[in-house]
Design a protein around this motif. Structure first.
Motif, PDB file in Angstrom:
ATOM      1  N   ILE A 151     128.406 113.244   0.313  1.00  0.00           N
ATOM      2  CA  ILE A 151     129.543 112.985  -0.565  1.00  0.00           C
ATOM      3  C   ILE A 151     130.040 114.320  -1.092  1.00  0.00           C
ATOM      4  O   ILE A 151     129.261 115.124  -1.618  1.00  0.00           O
ATOM      5  CB  ILE A 151     129.151 112.070  -1.742  1.00  0.00           C
ATOM      6  CG1 ILE A 151     128.557 110.750  -1.237  1.00  0.00           C
ATOM      7  CG2 ILE A 151     130.366 111.811  -2.637  1.00  0.00           C
ATOM      8  CD1 ILE A 151     129.505 109.895  -0.436  1.00  0.00           C
ATOM      9  N   LEU A 152     131.352 114.569  -0.942  1.00  0.00           N
ATOM     10  CA  LEU A 152     131.924 115.859  -1.304  1.00  0.00           C
ATOM     11  C   LEU A 152     132.959 115.716  -2.409  1.00  0.00           C
ATOM     12  O   LEU A 152     133.508 114.637  -2.628  1.00  0.00           O
ATOM     13  CB  LEU A 152     132.591 116.503  -0.087  1.00  0.00           C
ATOM     14  CG  LEU A 152     131.783 116.576   1.212  1.00  0.00           C
ATOM     15  CD1 LEU A 152     132.640 117.171   2.330  1.00  0.00           C
ATOM     16  CD2 LEU A 152     130.508 117.391   1.008  1.00  0.00           C
ATOM     17  N   PRO A 189     134.233 109.634  -8.606  1.00  0.00           N
ATOM     18  CA  PRO A 189     134.517 108.196  -8.564  1.00  0.00           C
ATOM     19  C   PRO A 189     134.518 107.689  -7.122  1.00  0.00           C
ATOM     20  O   PRO A 189     135.015 108.367  -6.221  1.00  0.00           O
ATOM     21  CB  PRO A 189     135.914 108.096  -9.182  1.00  0.00           C
ATOM     22  CG  PRO A 189     136.115 109.375  -9.935  1.00  0.00           C
ATOM     23  CD  PRO A 189     135.356 110.403  -9.185  1.00  0.00           C
ATOM     24  N   GLU A 190     133.993 106.509  -6.911  1.00  0.00           N
ATOM     25  CA  GLU A 190     133.894 105.940  -5.565  1.00  0.00           C
ATOM     26  C   GLU A 190     135.104 105.059  -5.280  1.00  0.00           C
ATOM     27  O   GLU A 190     135.265 103.988  -5.854  1.00  0.00           O
ATOM     28  CB  GLU A 190     132.610 105.118  -5.434  1.00  0.00           C
ATOM     29  CG  GLU A 190     132.391 104.579  -4.024  1.00  0.00           C
ATOM     30  CD  GLU A 190     131.160 103.698  -3.921  1.00  0.00           C
ATOM     31  OE1 GLU A 190     130.429 103.816  -2.926  1.00  0.00           O
ATOM     32  OE2 GLU A 190     130.936 102.892  -4.852  1.00  0.00           O
ATOM     33  N   LEU A 194     135.560 107.080   0.385  1.00  0.00           N
ATOM     34  CA  LEU A 194     134.124 107.059   0.093  1.00  0.00           C
ATOM     35  C   LEU A 194     133.519 105.682   0.376  1.00  0.00           C
ATOM     36  O   LEU A 194     132.305 105.515   0.316  1.00  0.00           O
ATOM     37  CB  LEU A 194     133.858 107.435  -1.370  1.00  0.00           C
ATOM     38  CG  LEU A 194     134.344 108.805  -1.847  1.00  0.00           C
ATOM     39  CD1 LEU A 194     133.786 109.105  -3.233  1.00  0.00           C
ATOM     40  CD2 LEU A 194     133.949 109.905  -0.870  1.00  0.00           C
ATOM     41  N   THR A 195     134.369 104.728   0.712  1.00  0.00           N
ATOM     42  CA  THR A 195     133.896 103.368   0.958  1.00  0.00           C
ATOM     43  C   THR A 195     134.025 103.006   2.435  1.00  0.00           C
ATOM     44  O   THR A 195     134.855 103.563   3.158  1.00  0.00           O
ATOM     45  CB  THR A 195     134.715 102.354   0.140  1.00  0.00           C
ATOM     46  OG1 THR A 195     136.058 102.307   0.654  1.00  0.00           O
ATOM     47  CG2 THR A 195     134.754 102.750  -1.332  1.00  0.00           C
ATOM     48  N   GLY A 198     137.502 101.620   3.137  1.00  0.00           N
ATOM     49  CA  GLY A 198     138.532 102.644   3.086  1.00  0.00           C
ATOM     50  C   GLY A 198     138.566 103.534   4.314  1.00  0.00           C
ATOM     51  O   GLY A 198     139.542 104.253   4.545  1.00  0.00           O
ATOM     52  N   ARG A 199     137.502 103.481   5.116  1.00  0.00           N
ATOM     53  CA  ARG A 199     137.425 104.332   6.310  1.00  0.00           C
ATOM     54  C   ARG A 199     137.836 103.580   7.578  1.00  0.00           C
ATOM     55  O   ARG A 199     137.731 104.125   8.681  1.00  0.00           O
ATOM     56  CB  ARG A 199     136.004 104.903   6.445  1.00  0.00           C
ATOM     57  CG  ARG A 199     135.646 105.814   5.279  1.00  0.00           C
ATOM     58  CD  ARG A 199     134.218 106.310   5.343  1.00  0.00           C
ATOM     59  NE  ARG A 199     134.020 107.354   6.348  1.00  0.00           N
ATOM     60  CZ  ARG A 199     134.270 108.642   6.147  1.00  0.00           C
ATOM     61  NH1 ARG A 199     134.766 109.065   4.992  1.00  0.00           N
ATOM     62  NH2 ARG A 199     134.045 109.532   7.101  1.00  0.00           N
ATOM     63  N   LYS A 200     138.310 102.358   7.427  1.00  0.00           N
ATOM     64  CA  LYS A 200     138.774 101.607   8.590  1.00  0.00           C
ATOM     65  C   LYS A 200     140.188 102.027   8.982  1.00  0.00           C
ATOM     66  O   LYS A 200     141.004 102.406   8.142  1.00  0.00           O
ATOM     67  CB  LYS A 200     138.714 100.105   8.320  1.00  0.00           C
ATOM     68  CG  LYS A 200     137.284  99.573   8.291  1.00  0.00           C
ATOM     69  CD  LYS A 200     137.245  98.064   8.308  1.00  0.00           C
ATOM     70  CE  LYS A 200     135.810  97.575   8.447  1.00  0.00           C
ATOM     71  NZ  LYS A 200     135.742  96.090   8.492  1.00  0.00           N
ATOM     72  N   ALA A 201     140.474 101.946  10.267  1.00  0.00           N
ATOM     73  CA  ALA A 201     141.746 102.418  10.809  1.00  0.00           C
ATOM     74  C   ALA A 201     142.819 101.346  10.733  1.00  0.00           C
ATOM     75  O   ALA A 201     142.595 100.205  11.151  1.00  0.00           O
ATOM     76  CB  ALA A 201     141.551 102.866  12.255  1.00  0.00           C
ATOM     77  N   LYS A 202     143.973 101.732  10.235  1.00  0.00           N
ATOM     78  CA  LYS A 202     145.120 100.832  10.178  1.00  0.00           C
ATOM     79  C   LYS A 202     146.095 101.080  11.331  1.00  0.00           C
ATOM     80  O   LYS A 202     147.100 100.384  11.467  1.00  0.00           O
ATOM     81  CB  LYS A 202     145.844 100.975   8.838  1.00  0.00           C
ATOM     82  CG  LYS A 202     144.994 100.529   7.645  1.00  0.00           C
ATOM     83  CD  LYS A 202     145.770 100.639   6.341  1.00  0.00           C
ATOM     84  CE  LYS A 202     144.925 100.174   5.164  1.00  0.00           C
ATOM     85  NZ  LYS A 202     145.673 100.296   3.881  1.00  0.00           N
TER      86      LYS A 202
END
Length: 436
Positions: A151-152, A189-190, A194-195, A198-202
């Motif tokens: 986590i950055l 904050p997450e 970071l989730t 949220g990392r799924k491709a649209k």
């Protein structure tokens, strides 16, 4: 303090105590700022930062007086980044990027007159070393390479997208100073990237070109289409392989920087290549994802539609910048070979256009030491090597205004300045010839 402060995030008892001043008034302000930041983006909790920090604000520009005041307050409060941090490139380098007296006057008095005092502040807050100035802090030589899952708390867009996509770390596209606060607190904050959700491709990007696409143009096309969404790219592995070799990483560095600057991409997935795409495949694609097909004609359309911001569009170029983001060690060698070949082709021994290649200080040190033959060739060709930020250099109206006529093969530099974009092959020919 902050007893009556209303917030939505769910804080641990320790976090509440920090907010109420258990670690001092200044840390309480840092915590309050990050809580407000988290609330604004719907975060429910903080998560620990376990990667080193990187700060986007590397320039002591006079208009950033509020930043200098914040830095002084942090220092006075005894706060710093315990694990150390790196920072974006310096804005000037008089030894390798020559300036006339009037240009220097603007740099020293109007633009970056606070540079020296600002670097003193950076050192007190935990700057890794006096060489830690690069937008590509993830290079092995620099020593700030996050691991998968780290986590950055970063803000530099080209570094964020590389860390998320190629290294599999997790970082949002934060703003400047917010990223410093996260590194000082050791928590962010997450939300969003970071989730897992949220990392799924649209977007599904289908690359159907007849040759390897120019990294900067492909990234530009995708960035302008998907904007801040996450793309899942199919067909690119055909051209750059299924292993993250140095060549593939260098390609993705430039590709990603273009997606982040021409759009606002913070993460992309490359089928069969990037870590999460290899592990999870098409399960990373969100339901209802849109499709964008990129072929040779589409790339040509994108390239031909870049605006020329020069006052005199037919004027000759005066300066060529190569390396935004900073060039890798391997790329320095590749550019040496590229220029050597073109010089022989044109029957010349030196480039005809003032050309500056930029890289990280530690990478330049390695290049001089381990590939001195190539380094000496570049110098012999009349090419300067520097570690500055071309974008910050072009903030000077006498160096980057509409009559400066800068050319580049960086889509990031093209987007943020008046620099005119050319592909790798074209810019090599122009730089050697000295004009169009």
């Amino acid at each position: 303090m902050n007893e009556n402060f209303s917030y939505k995030m769910k804080l641990t008892d320790e976090e509440k105590e920090i907010l109420h001043g258990s670690k001092g008034e200044v840390m309480a302000k840092v915590m309050k700022t990050l809580v407000l930041y988290g609330d604004a983006f719907g975060a429910e909790r903080f998560v620990p930062v376990n990667g080193k920090g990187h700060l986007v604000t590397s320039f002591g520009i006079s208009v950033l007086k509020p930043v200098f005041s914040i830095m002084d307050e942090l220092i006075k409060g005894g706060l710093k980044v315990d694990e150390g941090f790196t920072v974006d490139p310096r804005p000037i380098d008089y030894a390798n990027v020559k300036c006339n007296p009037l240009q220097k006057l603007i740099f020293n008095k109007i633009l970056y007159g606070m540079q020296d005092s600002y670097e003193v502040q950076l050192n007190k807050l935990g700057l890794k070393s006096d060489k830690s100035f690069t937008c590509a802090c993830y290079f092995d030589e620099v020593g700030n390479t996050p691991k998968k899952g780290d986590i950055l708390s970063w803000a530099e867009s080209s570094a964020v997208v590389f860390a998320n996509s190629v290294l599999g770390a997790r970082c949002n596209r934060n703003s400047g100073i917010i990223e410093l606060f996260g590194s000082i607190l050791g928590k962010v904050p997450e939300f969003d990237l970071l989730t897992d959700e949220g990392r799924k491709a649209k977007w599904i990007i289908e690359v159907k070109t007849t040759k390897i696409p120019e990294a900067q143009v492909l990234g530009s096309a995708i960035g302008m289409k998907v904007m801040e969404d996450v793309p899942y790219v199919k067909g690119l592995d055909k051209w750059i392989g299924t292993e993250l070799t140095d060549d593939a990483k260098a390609y993705l560095k430039d590709f990603g920087a273009a997606t982040a600057s021409n759009g606002a991409v913070g993460l992309y997935h490359i089928e069969n290549l990037t870590p999460e795409a290899v592990e999870q495949g098409e399960s990373l694609i969100a339901e209802g994802a849109q499709t964008y097909v990129i072929d040779d004609a589409e790339l040509e359309r994108v390239y031909k539609n870049y605006p020329v911001m020069w006052k005199d569009k037919g004027a000759a170029p005066k300066l060529c910048f190569i390396g935004c983001p900073h060039l890798s060690y391997a790329q320095l060698g590749e550019w040496t070979e590229r220029f050597e070949k073109e010089l022989k082709k044109q029957g010349k021994t030196k480039v005809g256009l003032r050309t500056v290649m930029t890289t990280a200080p530690e990478v330049l040190d390695r290049f001089k030491k381990e590939n001195s033959a190539a380094y000496n060739k570049l110098i012999g060709f009349g090419i300067n090597l520097s570690c500055i930020c071309p974008l910050m250099y072009m903030n000077n109206p006498l160096c980057g205004g509409d009559t400066s006529n800068v050319i580049t093969c960086s889509n990031k530099l093209r987007t943020y300045t008046t620099a005119r974009y050319f592909t790798t092959d074209d810019i090599t020919k122009i730089a050697v010839k000295g004009g169009f």
